[in-house]
Design a protein around this motif. Structure first.
Motif, PDB file in Angstrom:
ATOM      1  N   LEU A   1      10.441  16.728  -9.756  1.00 31.14           N
ATOM      2  CA  LEU A   1       9.873  17.529 -11.056  1.00 31.14           C
ATOM      3  C   LEU A   1      10.613  18.668 -10.077  1.00 31.14           C
ATOM      4  CD1 LEU A   1       7.356  19.206 -12.647  1.00 31.14           C
ATOM      5  CD2 LEU A   1       5.807  18.939 -10.601  1.00 31.14           C
ATOM      6  N   TRP A   2      10.934  19.155  -8.603  1.00 35.77           N
ATOM      7  CA  TRP A   2      10.847  20.389  -7.828  1.00 35.77           C
ATOM      8  C   TRP A   2      12.932  19.956  -7.801  1.00 35.77           C
ATOM      9  CZ3 TRP A   2       7.695  23.993  -8.855  1.00 35.77           C
ATOM     10  CH2 TRP A   2       6.766  23.944  -8.793  1.00 35.77           C
ATOM     11  N   TRP A   3      13.532  19.064  -8.835  1.00 33.60           N
ATOM     12  CA  TRP A   3      14.962  19.231  -8.509  1.00 33.60           C
ATOM     13  C   TRP A   3      15.862  19.968  -8.755  1.00 33.60           C
ATOM     14  CZ3 TRP A   3      18.551  16.941 -12.483  1.00 33.60           C
ATOM     15  CH2 TRP A   3      19.438  16.994 -12.119  1.00 33.60           C
ATOM     16  N   GLU A   4      16.100  20.551  -7.672  1.00 38.80           N
ATOM     17  CA  GLU A   4      16.621  22.347  -7.944  1.00 38.80           C
ATOM     18  C   GLU A   4      17.258  21.918  -8.801  1.00 38.80           C
ATOM     19  OE1 GLU A   4      18.555  22.449  -4.003  1.00 38.80           O
ATOM     20  OE2 GLU A   4      17.479  23.108  -2.876  1.00 38.80           O
ATOM     21  N   ARG A   5      18.220  21.510  -9.346  1.00 34.57           N
ATOM     22  CA  ARG A   5      19.187  22.209 -10.782  1.00 34.57           C
ATOM     23  C   ARG A   5      18.264  21.641 -12.088  1.00 34.57           C
ATOM     24  NH1 ARG A   5      21.962  22.464  -7.471  1.00 34.57           N
ATOM     25  NH2 ARG A   5      20.996  24.132  -8.213  1.00 34.57           N
ATOM     26  N   LEU A   6      16.948  21.735 -11.624  1.00 35.05           N
ATOM     27  CA  LEU A   6      16.416  21.847 -13.002  1.00 35.05           C
ATOM     28  C   LEU A   6      15.114  23.461 -12.940  1.00 35.05           C
ATOM     29  CD1 LEU A   6      13.311  18.931 -12.841  1.00 35.05           C
ATOM     30  CD2 LEU A   6      14.868  19.053 -14.714  1.00 35.05           C
ATOM     31  N   TRP A   7      15.346  23.993 -12.053  1.00 34.05           N
ATOM     32  CA  TRP A   7      15.244  25.418 -12.408  1.00 34.05           C
ATOM     33  C   TRP A   7      15.816  26.524 -11.626  1.00 34.05           C
ATOM     34  CZ3 TRP A   7       9.726  26.137 -13.379  1.00 34.05           C
ATOM     35  CH2 TRP A   7       8.875  24.351 -12.998  1.00 34.05           C
ATOM     36  N   LEU A   8      17.056  26.743 -11.219  1.00 36.39           N
ATOM     37  CA  LEU A   8      17.970  27.065 -10.319  1.00 36.39           C
ATOM     38  C   LEU A   8      19.488  26.878 -10.498  1.00 36.39           C
ATOM     39  CD1 LEU A   8      16.395  26.942  -6.354  1.00 36.39           C
ATOM     40  CD2 LEU A   8      16.025  29.075  -9.038  1.00 36.39           C
ATOM     41  N   PRO A   9      20.271  28.173 -10.862  1.00 37.62           N
ATOM     42  CA  PRO A   9      21.616  27.795 -10.627  1.00 37.62           C
ATOM     43  C   PRO A   9      22.078  26.758  -9.907  1.00 37.62           C
ATOM     44  CG  PRO A   9      21.216  30.010 -11.062  1.00 37.62           C
ATOM     45  CD  PRO A   9      19.995  29.135 -10.176  1.00 37.62           C
ATOM     46  N   VAL A  10      23.403  26.367 -10.449  1.00 36.06           N
ATOM     47  CA  VAL A  10      24.130  25.489  -9.385  1.00 36.06           C
ATOM     48  C   VAL A  10      24.086  26.291  -8.030  1.00 36.06           C
ATOM     49  CG1 VAL A  10      26.474  26.468 -10.075  1.00 36.06           C
ATOM     50  CG2 VAL A  10      26.454  23.607  -8.981  1.00 36.06           C
TER      51      VAL A  10
ATOM     52  N   PRO B   1       1.043  -1.157   0.035  1.00 35.66           N
ATOM     53  CA  PRO B   1      -0.205  -0.124  -0.032  1.00 35.66           C
ATOM     54  C   PRO B   1       0.615   1.240  -0.162  1.00 35.66           C
ATOM     55  CG  PRO B   1      -0.683  -1.529   1.288  1.00 35.66           C
ATOM     56  CD  PRO B   1       0.542  -1.773   0.581  1.00 35.66           C
ATOM     57  N   SER B   2       2.050   1.216   0.116  1.00 40.07           N
ATOM     58  CA  SER B   2       2.782   1.857   0.952  1.00 40.07           C
ATOM     59  C   SER B   2       3.845   2.648  -0.670  1.00 40.07           C
ATOM     60  CB  SER B   2       3.957   2.621   1.659  1.00 40.07           C
ATOM     61  OG  SER B   2       5.010   0.602   1.121  1.00 40.07           O
ATOM     62  N   PHE B   3       2.700   2.106  -1.735  1.00 42.47           N
ATOM     63  CA  PHE B   3       4.384   2.306  -2.491  1.00 42.47           C
ATOM     64  C   PHE B   3       4.179   3.025  -3.581  1.00 42.47           C
ATOM     65  CE2 PHE B   3       6.667   1.404  -6.725  1.00 42.47           C
ATOM     66  CZ  PHE B   3       6.469   1.753  -7.766  1.00 42.47           C
ATOM     67  N   PRO B   4       2.377   3.750  -3.745  1.00 44.25           N
ATOM     68  CA  PRO B   4       1.781   4.982  -4.749  1.00 44.25           C
ATOM     69  C   PRO B   4       2.456   6.554  -3.878  1.00 44.25           C
ATOM     70  CG  PRO B   4       0.384   3.043  -4.427  1.00 44.25           C
ATOM     71  CD  PRO B   4       1.470   3.129  -3.312  1.00 44.25           C
ATOM     72  N   PRO B   5       2.491   6.833  -2.170  1.00 41.31           N
ATOM     73  CA  PRO B   5       2.811   7.660  -1.701  1.00 41.31           C
ATOM     74  C   PRO B   5       4.548   7.263  -1.687  1.00 41.31           C
ATOM     75  CG  PRO B   5       0.774   6.712  -0.668  1.00 41.31           C
ATOM     76  CD  PRO B   5       1.449   5.443  -1.440  1.00 41.31           C
ATOM     77  N   ARG B   6       4.868   6.509  -2.480  1.00 44.16           N
ATOM     78  CA  ARG B   6       6.775   7.073  -2.774  1.00 44.16           C
ATOM     79  C   ARG B   6       6.776   7.098  -4.038  1.00 44.16           C
ATOM     80  NH1 ARG B   6       9.232   1.187   0.000  1.00 44.16           N
ATOM     81  NH2 ARG B   6       8.641   1.523   2.654  1.00 44.16           N
ATOM     82  N   MET B   7       5.840   6.827  -4.872  1.00 44.36           N
ATOM     83  CA  MET B   7       6.169   6.906  -6.182  1.00 44.36           C
ATOM     84  C   MET B   7       5.708   8.302  -6.213  1.00 44.36           C
ATOM     85  SD  MET B   7       4.408   5.353  -9.532  1.00 44.36           S
ATOM     86  CE  MET B   7       2.460   5.720  -9.189  1.00 44.36           C
ATOM     87  N   LEU B   8       4.649   8.874  -6.103  1.00 46.74           N
ATOM     88  CA  LEU B   8       4.352   9.922  -6.062  1.00 46.74           C
ATOM     89  C   LEU B   8       5.484  10.839  -5.165  1.00 46.74           C
ATOM     90  CD1 LEU B   8       2.234  12.487  -5.977  1.00 46.74           C
ATOM     91  CD2 LEU B   8       0.716  12.054  -4.233  1.00 46.74           C
TER      92      LEU B   8
END
Length: 379
Positions: free
Chosen positions: A17-26, A3-10
């Motif tokens: 999605l909010w990985w800092e290297r996607l949005w912000l400089p080093v 049952p914990s897989f969907p929350p882990r996947m989310l």
């Protein structure tokens, strides 16, 4: 599967999605953009206000078109063109709704055999049926009036918000201290009103006057909203406000020229359209690529190495520039009509088909020996 897989996947998707290297400089993290010491930063969670704001603007537009634009149309004597009566015919109506609105010669002949009508009578019926779906002149006037008023208000608001900022005069200042640039209240309202407006345009595209560049309009609105949302999250707000003001400056004149043209002030409309053409070419084909895109493509490299957001933002600006080139061609054609013939509304609009044009087409289709019959039935 536990049952914990969907929350882990989310959780994994959210982290990616909010990985800092996607949005912000080093060497810059989200923690660096948390409010502290009197400094306030833009937040992704604030973007949720755009949807209700878009619906509010649609409501304001509804009131404006009925309480302001429609009475103004009456004062200017703007009336919808009288449309000729359409014969009731279930067979043609069904064919129009389910198969085709524009007939090939084979379609015309097939319907003639089925119904015993002349080719011209069938063609005239379809022409009139298409005209019944097209918006009238008053609707075009009201829509253009609303856009003109909004663009004017937004442009004035943008200039008020930018006139005392150093980055408005020196584009290198756009990147001073980036991305740790505190959000100003004027920037907040300017951004969200523009985003709400473009989202309202996107939501109303199917109900507004349909233009030949419908797909390009959809791409433009989506690209604009994507750019504004991304620039908000990544704190590209300074350059975002400059881009918005640059675009609004020419759009005011375009919508104003259309309003005057619908009101039959043709000479004034043509003069404004000529000025608009010059301003459009200057802002979209000169300043935007050689100043703004140069500012976003070259200057940031003096402060930090390229990252995903840097490439994404510039690619979206290039998408807008491609659309500018497409519209520059359309505007050039409209300018030619304005100077050497007569500008009738908007070259992108789905205009009504004229009786004389239909009659000429019908005569050409019957030059092979088929007589033009049934004049009384056709008109």
């Amino acid at each position: 599967m536990t049952p914990s897989f969907p929350p882990r996947m989310l959780h994994t998707v959210t982290e990616w999605l909010w990985w800092e290297r996607l949005w912000l400089p080093v060497n810059v993290s989200w923690a660096d953009l948390e409010d502290r010491d009197g400094r306030v930063y833009a937040k992704a969670s604030q973007l949720y206000i755009v949807l209700p704001l878009a619906f509010c603007l649609l409501f304001v537009r509804f009131l404006f078109e009925r309480l302001v634009a429609a009475p103004l149309a009456d004062v200017c004597g703007i009336k919808d063109r009288l449309r000729q009566t359409l014969e009731q015919n279930a067979i043609l109506e069904n064919y129009f709704c389910t198969k085709a609105r524009v007939l090939s010669q084979a379609d015309v002949r097939g319907l003639c055999k089925k119904m015993g009508w002349t080719e011209r009578r069938v063609q005239v019926w379809f022409r009139r049926r298409r005209n019944h779906l097209r918006p009238g002149l008053r609707k075009r006037f009201c829509e253009a009036s609303w856009r003109c008023v909004f663009y004017f208000s937004a442009f004035v608001g943008g200039i008020v918000a930018l006139h005392d900022k150093p980055w408005f005069y020196n584009l290198k200042e756009v990147w001073a201290g980036f991305p740790k640039q505190s959000l100003l209240e004027s920037q907040y309202w300017y951004y969200f009103l523009e985003m709400g407006f473009y989202l309202s345009l996107l939501l109303s595209l199917t109900f507004d006057v349909k233009r030949k560049d419908f797909k390009e309009q959809v791409i433009h609105h989506i690209a604009t909203l994507t750019l504004l949302a991304f620039s908000w999250i990544s704190n590209y707000i300074r350059v975002g406000t400059i881009v918005m003001a640059l675009h609004d400056s020419a759009d005011i004149l375009l919508e104003g020229a259309k309003v005057l043209n619908y009101a039959k002030w043709h000479k004034t409309a043509n003069t404004i359209f000529v000025i608009f053409t010059f301003l459009f070419m200057l802002t979209r084909l000169v300043i935007f690529p050689f100043w703004v895109i140069h500012c976003t493509w070259v200057y940031p490299l003096d402060s930090y190495p390229p990252f995903f957001g840097y490439y994404f933002f510039n690619v979206m600006l290039l998408v807008l520039q491609i659309l500018h080139l497409y519209w520059a061609v359309l505007i050039s054609k409209m300018l030619y009509k304005c100077l050497f013939s007569k500008l009738e509304g908007d070259d992108r609009s789905d205009e009504e088909e004229d009786d004389s044009e239909e009659e000429r087409n019908c005569k050409q289709n019957h030059t092979n020996g088929v007589g033009v019959r049934g004049r009384a039935n056709g008109h």
